[in-house]
Design a protein around this motif. Sequence first.
Motif, short mmCIF file in Angstrom:
data_model
loop_
_atom_site.label_atom_id
_atom_site.label_comp_id
_atom_site.label_asym_id
_atom_site.label_seq_id
_atom_site.Cartn_x
_atom_site.Cartn_y
_atom_site.Cartn_z
N PRO A 78 -16.84 28.91 26.56
CA PRO A 78 -16.48 27.78 26.52
C PRO A 78 -16.64 26.79 25.33
CG PRO A 78 -17.71 28.33 28.49
CD PRO A 78 -17.85 29.56 27.46
N ILE A 79 -17.52 26.82 24.83
CA ILE A 79 -17.91 25.74 23.63
C ILE A 79 -17.02 26.34 22.25
CG2 ILE A 79 -19.52 24.94 21.81
CD1 ILE A 79 -20.17 23.83 24.68
N ALA A 80 -16.77 27.73 22.35
CA ALA A 80 -16.12 28.13 21.30
C ALA A 80 -14.56 27.77 21.41
CB ALA A 80 -16.08 29.51 20.94
N ALA A 81 -14.04 27.77 22.59
CA ALA A 81 -12.65 27.33 23.19
C ALA A 81 -12.64 26.05 22.68
CB ALA A 81 -12.40 27.98 24.38
N VAL A 82 -13.37 25.23 23.23
CA VAL A 82 -13.28 23.91 22.79
C VAL A 82 -13.12 23.47 21.40
CG1 VAL A 82 -14.19 21.51 22.86
CG2 VAL A 82 -14.30 22.87 24.99
N TRP A 141 -10.56 20.30 30.73
CA TRP A 141 -10.77 20.23 32.38
C TRP A 141 -11.73 21.31 32.74
CZ3 TRP A 141 -10.32 17.39 36.50
CH2 TRP A 141 -10.09 17.72 37.67
N VAL A 142 -12.62 21.07 33.58
CA VAL A 142 -13.66 22.03 33.90
C VAL A 142 -13.38 22.35 35.53
CG1 VAL A 142 -15.80 22.71 34.38
CG2 VAL A 142 -15.34 21.27 32.61
N GLU A 143 -12.75 23.37 35.69
CA GLU A 143 -12.22 23.86 37.01
C GLU A 143 -13.40 24.80 37.78
OE1 GLU A 143 -9.82 24.28 40.16
OE2 GLU A 143 -9.20 23.26 38.34
N LEU A 144 -13.60 24.15 39.29
CA LEU A 144 -14.42 24.81 39.79
C LEU A 144 -14.13 24.54 41.45
CD1 LEU A 144 -16.86 26.66 39.74
CD2 LEU A 144 -18.20 24.93 39.96
N ASP A 145 -14.21 25.66 42.27
CA ASP A 145 -13.83 25.42 43.53
C ASP A 145 -14.59 24.24 44.30
OD1 ASP A 145 -15.71 26.65 45.75
OD2 ASP A 145 -15.48 27.89 43.85
N ALA A 146 -14.16 23.45 45.38
CA ALA A 146 -14.93 22.30 46.00
C ALA A 146 -16.23 22.91 46.55
CB ALA A 146 -13.95 21.66 46.86
N ASP A 147 -16.42 23.94 47.19
CA ASP A 147 -17.75 24.35 47.91
C ASP A 147 -18.68 24.51 46.90
OD1 ASP A 147 -16.43 24.39 50.37
OD2 ASP A 147 -15.97 26.42 50.47
N GLU A 148 -18.25 25.23 45.64
CA GLU A 148 -19.44 25.57 44.74
C GLU A 148 -19.71 24.23 44.02
OE1 GLU A 148 -22.01 27.66 42.27
OE2 GLU A 148 -21.40 27.83 44.42
N ARG A 149 -18.84 23.44 43.78
CA ARG A 149 -18.99 22.02 43.20
C ARG A 149 -19.98 21.11 43.92
NH1 ARG A 149 -15.83 18.47 43.05
NH2 ARG A 149 -14.03 19.27 44.15
N HIS A 184 -3.19 13.95 37.26
CA HIS A 184 -2.95 15.42 36.95
C HIS A 184 -3.84 15.87 35.87
CE1 HIS A 184 -0.09 15.86 40.05
NE2 HIS A 184 0.53 15.00 39.61
N PRO A 185 -5.07 15.46 35.52
CA PRO A 185 -6.01 15.83 34.58
C PRO A 185 -5.85 17.15 34.11
CG PRO A 185 -7.37 15.17 36.29
CD PRO A 185 -5.94 15.06 36.71
N ASP A 186 -5.84 18.18 34.98
CA ASP A 186 -5.77 19.50 34.82
C ASP A 186 -4.51 19.92 34.03
OD1 ASP A 186 -4.23 18.86 37.26
OD2 ASP A 186 -4.30 21.03 37.63
N ARG A 187 -3.61 19.38 34.14
CA ARG A 187 -2.26 19.46 33.47
C ARG A 187 -2.30 18.78 32.03
NH1 ARG A 187 2.18 18.14 37.94
NH2 ARG A 187 1.02 19.47 39.61
N LEU A 188 -2.80 17.79 31.97
CA LEU A 188 -2.98 17.22 30.81
C LEU A 188 -4.08 17.61 29.71
CD1 LEU A 188 -3.55 13.48 31.96
CD2 LEU A 188 -1.57 14.47 30.82
N ALA A 189 -4.82 18.49 30.15
CA ALA A 189 -6.05 19.51 29.44
C ALA A 189 -5.51 20.41 28.54
CB ALA A 189 -6.88 19.98 30.34
N ASP A 190 -5.90 20.30 27.09
CA ASP A 190 -5.62 21.29 26.15
C ASP A 190 -6.22 22.62 26.46
OD1 ASP A 190 -3.80 19.46 24.10
OD2 ASP A 190 -6.01 18.24 24.73
N VAL A 191 -7.59 22.24 27.04
CA VAL A 191 -8.34 23.43 27.44
C VAL A 191 -8.90 23.32 28.72
CG1 VAL A 191 -10.55 24.53 26.86
CG2 VAL A 191 -9.41 23.53 25.03
N VAL A 192 -8.98 24.51 29.59
CA VAL A 192 -9.01 24.45 30.86
C VAL A 192 -10.41 25.45 30.86
CG1 VAL A 192 -8.92 24.94 33.31
CG2 VAL A 192 -6.98 24.09 31.91
N ILE A 193 -11.47 25.23 31.22
CA ILE A 193 -12.75 25.92 31.45
C ILE A 193 -13.36 26.32 32.82
CG2 ILE A 193 -15.14 25.83 30.84
CD1 ILE A 193 -13.77 25.73 28.33
N ASP A 194 -13.48 27.35 33.10
CA ASP A 194 -13.75 27.85 34.39
C ASP A 194 -15.45 27.54 34.69
OD1 ASP A 194 -15.00 29.34 36.51
OD2 ASP A 194 -13.91 31.07 35.93
N GLY A 195 -15.53 26.54 35.59
CA GLY A 195 -16.89 25.97 35.80
C GLY A 195 -18.15 27.18 35.96
#
Length: 191
Positions: free
Chosen positions: A5-9, A136-144, A175-186
């Motif tokens: 994730p850090i390398a991707a950013v 954008w850091v993506e993670l499902d609601a239950d895990e969050r 729509h921050p997920d669409r504005l993101a240049d990088v999406v990271i799996d939380g």
Amino acid sequence: MTAEPIAAVFSALAAAATPGRRPVVLVDGGSGSGKSTLARLLVAQWAANRPGEKVSLVRLDDFYPGWDGLEVAARQVTDDLLAPLAAGQPGRWRRWDWTNGAHAEWHSVDPASALVVEGSGALGRASRALATLGVWVELDADERRRRAIARDGEAYEPHWDRWAAQEARFAAREHPDRLADVVIDGRSIAP
């Protein structure tokens, strides 16, 4: 956390950087997704890889004026912090004192400093226009929810639904997920 994730950013930041302009990275995601951890690690890696280059971390948790303050903080990030910085002026933000339920002292951010802003509401259309990179850091609601309650316990639990509703309204509009240049799996970010 793995290095990916850090390398991707950093890879995306290198591609998006404009010579002569200080970089601004916005890190957004739902509560408990791992955005605070990612931002802290990003700043630490920045300092290690770019000695002598100043980088500031601003957390929206310090902006929100209480449990109903996501929208106010999102506007303040743009109006008080990012817009002045884009004009070469110091950006400002005012800390919210959660204990006393009132605004506290002002803080200033040097326009020569690189900047990482993290928090729910950081990545909207207006703020993205003033930043170098959106994450954008993506993670499902239950895990969050599980992570957030494990982190903050009983202090947060009664406010989860109220806060999640604000995040959902902001996400539906901006729509921050669409504005993101990088999406990271939380899931790649340890809580």
